[in-house]
Design an enzyme around this catalytic site. Structure first.
Site, short mmCIF file in Angstrom:
data_model
loop_
_atom_site.label_atom_id
_atom_site.label_comp_id
_atom_site.label_asym_id
_atom_site.label_seq_id
_atom_site.Cartn_x
_atom_site.Cartn_y
_atom_site.Cartn_z
CG HIS A 64 -1.77 1.18 1.41
ND1 HIS A 64 -3.13 1.17 1.18
CD2 HIS A 64 -1.48 2.44 1.82
CE1 HIS A 64 -3.64 2.37 1.41
NE2 HIS A 64 -2.65 3.16 1.82
CD GLU A 65 1.63 3.64 3.65
OE1 GLU A 65 1.85 4.67 2.97
OE2 GLU A 65 0.61 3.51 4.35
#
Length: 624
Positions: free
Chosen positions: A408-409
């Site tokens: 996600h990051e």
């Protein structure tokens, strides 16, 4: 002033492994798992020298006063100067902020952050003449200047957008006052963050014969316990401790609401919502439609909750059951190296360059991986250092959710990397409205990859369940937060005073509506009323709704990336590289998603229902 903001995603982690949880002192962690901030500045002293240089250099801004509209060349010189100063200050800010996040207890770096806040304020005051002068342009004059000086093409979008907001800008005196007001406007948020991360007296709790301090990380860990009695005890202990500071935390949140109201009124907006959304030229109808659509599809959310109840074998589902494992005895633990391998394989549909840069993020110490004492909780990507590379803060704890959080990051990081590479600083910083598209799409690709590798029914249930957890946390929970924000901002906008008790009452009523408390879908116990004080995003003012809108957009785009043509994938990568060169709704339209229609939301709800149906079929096959 053009300012590039730090992208943060506050993701609370669910579980940990014993080996990692024992790594509490930062100095004990291997360097390869810690970000390398010397890529920004070689030392704190080098940072200070650069700050002093910029503090002197920015005084030259005065030379442009009264000259912005005299000639195209004068305008270009001023804008380039402004961009360079802003870019350098944001780099300073990134270093101080990330140094502080490594250990929030170190006052030195908190002081450096305050110095930067003052520096931004000083520069804002020095350049307060710019916006009023630029607003004297008309469209034809601006067009003429750009024709005369091709370098101004870089600033066309910025200047056009500025003229669009003409009604919300003030005189030089007003702009100077608003610039100085930034010295105090962030106080409520700063007090909250310092109190919760560094000084909050978290309660002790006995677990397996050991006394554990129930801080935010341990709350996230133990609320996911398979022991139901422990989960209930953890929720009661944690939320009751929060409620002891209901008055203080209510005061800080109310102060933040009043700050937002001040700026909305000073800028001549009808509401704080309109003020917050106007930066990206987002119609308020987008916000209201999201809340309406979710409320109209609450049966899908309740279907998920009933599925969780069935999978857990419970007669009655409680709020404290929502983070417990869905499938018993399924080991979804991953070392960092295993997670990296899975992530890189899942990203192959996005092409070689995307994967190669992702490898660099893992191998070149762009990531601060493990938790340590005093470290900021959660996870984020910071893509502000335009001339360097993005950074990622993690609190990796070895579970599937951590692998999902990592990719996600990484999605944020790749968005920033590609935008910084393609765009000038003035156009690289993308809107929060589209910020979660790349991150959520990365998660979708990971889920798809893992499901293709795994045929075992129980493990597939866990992976599919992880997708539903994402839908619960991103679409439904964030929309609930968005509706709560709308309620409290509206009340303050009408002149009502709000206390911690008011926030308790409103939050509990809304949460019970979402989770079907009165229909016995999920019982929301009284202590959940304190959860609002645990959510830092309420200090970001209408931030969280964008998680949900981005989630629906990424669902539509992931379908194109996985099952579409090479042209579809090219459009998506071009969308990432476009940064903030257009309004976010236009950028998504270029990528192939129409956010003015209900299609992205409808596709998302259809996918959620499809996953629930598959999980129900597996449960029936397993005789459950």
């Amino acid at each position: 002033m053009l300012r590039k903001t730090k992208l943060m995603t506050a993701v609370m982690l669910f579980s940990t492994s014993i080996a990692v949880s024992q790594m509490k002192v930062r100095e004990e962690l291997p360097d390869k798992y810690k970000w390398n901030l010397t890529d920004l500045y070689s030392s704190d002293e080098a940072w200070k020298q650069e700050k002093d240089r910029i503090q002197t250099e920015m005084q030259k801004a005065a030379q442009f006063k009264g000259k912005l509209t005299q000639s195209a060349s004068s305008l270009l010189e001023a804008l380039r100067f402004n961009t360079k100063i802003a870019k350098d200050m944001v780099r300073l800010s990134s270093y101080a902020s990330m140094k502080s996040d490594q250990d929030t207890r170190v006052t030195k770096y908190a002081g450096m952050k305050q110095e930067l806040s003052q520096l931004f304020s000083q520069y804002g005051a020095l350049t307060s003449f710019m916006v009023p002068e630029l607003l004297t342009f008309n469209d034809e004059q601006l067009k003429s200047f750009i024709q005369q000086e091709k370098g101004l093409e870089t600033y066309r979008f910025y200047l056009s957008d500025l003229l669009r907001k003409r009604a919300h800008k003030g005189s030089e005196e007003v702009e100077r006052t608003l610039a100085y007001s930034s010295l105090m406007s962030g106080n409520a948020s700063s007090v909250y963050n310092t109190f919760m991360n560094a000084e909050f007296p978290y309660a002790d709790i006995e677990i397996d014969g050991k006394v554990v301090k129930l801080n935010s990380s341990n709350f996230a860990l133990y609320r996911a316990s398979e022991n139901r009695d422990l989960r209930a005890k953890v929720f009661e202990t944690y939320f009751n401790k929060l409620n002891q500071f209901q008055r203080t935390l209510g005061t800080t949140l109310y102060g933040n609401l009043n700050t937002a109201l001040f700026y909305a009124k000073a800028r001549n907006y009808n509401s704080t919502l309109e003020s917050a959304l106007d930066g990206g030229n987002i119609p308020t109808a987008v916000y209201h439609n999201l809340v309406k659509n979710v409320n109209n599809n609450m049966e899908t959310f309740h279907r998920y909750l009933n599925l969780r109840k069935r999978m857990m074998g419970l007669e009655t589902l409680h709020y404290y059951d929502l983070y417990a494992p869905l499938v018993e005895q399924v080991d979804l633990s991953y070392t960092v190296e295993e997670s990296i391998d899975n992530i890189l394989n899942s990203l192959k549909p996005l092409g070689k360059e995307y994967v190669d840069v992702s490898k660099k993020a893992f191998n070149k110490r762009w990531i601060d991986m493990y938790p340590n004492e005093g470290k900021r909780s959660g996870a984020y990507s910071n893509g502000s250092a335009y001339d360097v590379h993005p950074y990622i803060l993690m609190n990796y704890n070895g579970k599937y959710n951590d692998m999902s959080t990592l990719t996600h990051e990484l999605g944020h990081t790749m968005h920033s990397y590609l935008a910084n590479k393609k765009q000038d600083f003035a156009n690289a910083n993308y809107s929060i409205f589209v910020a979660e598209v790349a991150s959520t799409l990365n998660e979708e690709l990971l889920n798809d990859y893992m499901l293709k590798q795994i045929k075992d029914d129980k493990t597939r249930l866990a992976i599919l369940g992880n997708y539903l957890e994402g839908a619960k946390g991103t679409l439904f929970r964030q929309t609930q937060f968005a509706e709560f924000e709308l309620m409290i901002h509206d009340k303050v906008g009408k002149g009502e005073a709000l206390t911690g008790e008011d926030f308790d009452r409103m939050y509990l009523e809304l949460t019970r509506k979402y989770y079907g408390h009165d229909k016995n879908v999920c019982i929301v116990d009284d202590n959940v009323k304190s959860e609002w004080s645990y959510i830092p995003h309420f200090y970001y003012n209408f931030y969280v709704y964008q998680y949900a809108t981005s989630y629906t957009a990424s669902t539509a785009l992931s379908e194109k990336v996985l099952n579409g043509t090479d042209e579809d994938r090219k459009k998506y990568l071009n969308f990432l590289a476009a940064g903030g060169s257009k309004y976010p709704v236009e950028l998504l339209e270029d990528a192939g998603v129409n956010m003015n229609s209900s299609e992205p939301f409808d596709l998302t709800i259809a996918k959620v229902n499809k996953v629930i149906t598959e999980m129900e079929a597996i449960l029936t096959r397993l005789g459950k």
